[in-house]
Design an enzyme around this catalytic site. Structure first.
Site, PDB file in Angstrom:
ATOM      1  CB  SER A 204     -52.826 -23.367 -12.533  1.00 45.27           C
ATOM      2  OG  SER A 204     -54.093 -22.777 -12.809  1.00 45.27           O
TER       3      SER A 204
ATOM      4  CG  ASP B 242     -48.256 -24.805 -13.843  1.00 48.29           C
ATOM      5  OD1 ASP B 242     -47.052 -25.035 -13.628  1.00 48.29           O
ATOM      6  OD2 ASP B 242     -48.683 -23.692 -14.219  1.00 48.29           O
TER       7      ASP B 242
END
Length: 307
Positions: free
Chosen positions: A50, A82
């Site tokens: 992320s 992500d």
């Protein structure tokens, strides 16, 4: 073994009715725990990074940690970005050796989302990298991604979106949400909507974000040893297993890993107040990650012995 893309992973998953686990990684212990679980289960993996993980550990550090993991275990592993927020982040990860990226234009208008996704797809496909996109919006908070309200995915728009962008998989909103506080009452997913999208996009991989189940034993453990997690609740595992039979090929799991690690560390430190060596409490935390992921692979995703 080199990194793999997601296209072949998803083709088999769709055909055989299971999902590949996409687990968020932030440090060495998390990567080791996930890899150990997949090695025992002989399961394919998606390790995803992320924006928060890139800020915390650094993109190059995580990339090299995963390279080291692949030396230890001969598994098909995709390295995935992500919730890429813009073209520049996706480009950086593509150029940095990721085998898959997500461009999240769900906060944009339909036409703006299409334009941004198409731009990423064209750049990524030229480099042999797969692209996940998102249509609809999940409620909740995860790292830099947050929304107060869900916007469920419109099936007709989903078909048009896939056709116009050329994306390789699509994250949809059917009732899951980010974070540990997903449902105030009974947990429900809109399977009618999912089935309609699957029927309208045959053989096309669907993705579910916000799919942690928030095991209550770890909520209880964390709270027992000083935590204040409150009334956290997640997606029941039986609903996730059902989703995998409706064309869902990728299920994202992050909160469950965080929760297991934190609960075990809290317990360890409370029971061993004289210990201060991080290796002492990170070892059981790593084992908790392994056990959590192994359970998901066997009992939720259904992807054991799929390599």
């Amino acid at each position: 073994m080199p990194l793999t893309g997601t296209r072949e992973m998803f083709a088999r998953a769709y055909k055989e009715g299971y999902a590949v686990g996409a687990f968020n990684v932030n440090n060495m212990e998390i990567i080791q725990g996930i890899m150990a679980a997949a090695a025992e289960e002989r399961a394919p993996l998606i390790l995803q990074v992320s924006a928060g993980a890139r800020k915390y550990a650094g993109q190059a550090y995580i990339r090299k940690l995963i390279e080291a993991a692949l030396i230890e275990d001969d598994l098909p592993v995709a390295l995935h970005l992500d919730h890429g927020q813009d073209f520049e982040i996706c480009k950086s990860c593509i150029d940095g050796g990721f085998s898959s990226v997500m461009i999240d234009g769900s906060h944009l208008s339909f036409e703006e989302n299409i334009a941004l996704t198409k731009r990423v797809v064209e750049y990524a496909h030229d480099k042999g990298v797969d692209v996940e996109a998102e249509l609809g919006r999940l409620a909740g908070v995860e790292d830099d991604v947050s929304s107060e309200h869900s916007i469920y995915t419109d099936p007709d728009q989903a078909v048009e979106f896939v056709q116009r962008t050329g994306c390789d998989s699509l994250a949809i909103a059917i009732g899951t949400s980010h974070g540990a506080y997903k449902f105030a009452g009974e947990a429900k997913l809109d399977f009618d909507r999912l089935e309609k999208i699957t029927n309208m996009l045959p053989n096309f991989p669907i993705v579910l974000h916000g799919s942690s189940s928030v095991p209550q034993e770890f909520v209880k453990m964390a709270n027992e040893f000083g935590g204040e997690i409150g009334s956290a609740s997640g997606v029941p595992e039986e609903l996730l297993r059902k989703a995998a039979t409706f064309g869902v090929c990728k299920i994202n799991i992050d909160t469950d890993i965080r929760l297991a690690m934190t609960a075990v560390i809290r317990k360890y430190l409370a029971e061993n107040p004289t210990h201060f060596d991080p290796r002492q409490y990170l070892k059981p935390a790593r084992e908790a990650v392994k056990n959590m992921v192994q359970h998901k692979i066997k009992n939720v995703l259904g992807c054991s012995n799929k390599i």
